[in-house]
Design a protein around this motif. Structure first.
Motif, short mmCIF file in Angstrom:
data_model
loop_
_atom_site.label_atom_id
_atom_site.label_comp_id
_atom_site.label_asym_id
_atom_site.label_seq_id
_atom_site.Cartn_x
_atom_site.Cartn_y
_atom_site.Cartn_z
N LEU A 16 0.82 -1.21 0.00
CA LEU A 16 0.00 0.00 0.00
C LEU A 16 0.86 1.26 0.00
CD1 LEU A 16 -2.81 -1.01 2.49
CD2 LEU A 16 -2.98 -0.78 0.00
N LEU A 17 1.92 1.26 0.79
CA LEU A 17 2.81 2.42 0.82
C LEU A 17 3.50 2.62 -0.52
CD1 LEU A 17 4.44 2.10 4.36
CD2 LEU A 17 2.72 3.75 3.61
N GLY A 18 3.87 1.53 -1.19
CA GLY A 18 4.50 1.64 -2.50
C GLY A 18 3.58 2.27 -3.53
N ALA A 67 12.70 7.89 -6.48
CA ALA A 67 13.56 7.16 -5.56
C ALA A 67 13.55 7.77 -4.16
CB ALA A 67 14.99 7.12 -6.10
N VAL A 68 13.59 9.09 -4.07
CA VAL A 68 13.59 9.76 -2.77
C VAL A 68 12.26 9.55 -2.06
CG1 VAL A 68 13.66 12.02 -1.64
CG2 VAL A 68 15.38 11.43 -3.36
N VAL A 69 11.16 9.73 -2.78
CA VAL A 69 9.84 9.55 -2.17
C VAL A 69 9.66 8.11 -1.72
CG1 VAL A 69 7.34 9.57 -2.61
CG2 VAL A 69 8.75 11.49 -3.35
N ARG A 70 10.04 7.17 -2.56
CA ARG A 70 9.89 5.75 -2.22
C ARG A 70 10.72 5.38 -0.99
NH1 ARG A 70 8.01 0.72 -4.45
NH2 ARG A 70 8.25 -0.60 -2.64
N ALA A 71 11.96 5.88 -0.93
CA ALA A 71 12.81 5.59 0.23
C ALA A 71 12.23 6.18 1.50
CB ALA A 71 14.22 6.12 -0.01
N ALA A 72 11.73 7.41 1.43
CA ALA A 72 11.15 8.05 2.60
C ALA A 72 9.90 7.31 3.07
CB ALA A 72 10.81 9.51 2.28
N VAL A 73 9.06 6.90 2.14
CA VAL A 73 7.83 6.19 2.49
C VAL A 73 8.16 4.80 3.04
CG1 VAL A 73 5.74 5.16 1.51
CG2 VAL A 73 6.34 7.50 0.95
N ASP A 74 9.10 4.09 2.42
CA ASP A 74 9.49 2.76 2.91
C ASP A 74 10.07 2.85 4.32
OD1 ASP A 74 8.63 1.41 0.68
OD2 ASP A 74 10.63 1.18 -0.20
#
Length: 90
Positions: A16-18, A67-74
């Motif tokens: 869901l976060l992805g 990449a930045v948004v995905r890393a922050a959300v993960d």
């Protein structure tokens, strides 16, 4: 709590976060592109009217933002799972 349970708890959260990260990154990229390029639409790779530099710059910017948004959300999701379950998802 065992590592298996932590993984199982994080799997649906991570999915869901992805999806949310993808939507957020796309919206952020569109806004950044409008401001930086002064153009409403980012170029498509097959857009005949746009040059290589513009197309590759847009792709690089989009990739970096994603990449930045995905890393922050993960990372935020993993911290949330650790707070709920007591273990870090692997």
């Amino acid at each position: 709590m065992s590592r298996g349970i932590g993984r199982a708890a994080y799997r649906p959260v991570g999915i869901l976060l992805g999806m949310g990260a993808g939507v957020l990154a796309g919206a952020l990229f569109r806004q950044v592109w409008k401001v930086t390029a002064g153009d409403g639409e980012a170029p498509d790779a097959t857009d005949e009217e746009r040059g290589w530099v513009e197309i590759l710059a847009a792709a690089a910017l989009q990739g970096a933002i994603f990449a930045v948004v995905r890393a922050a959300v993960d990372r935020g999701g993993a911290i949330g799972v650790r707070r709920l379950t007591g273990s870090w998802p692997q």
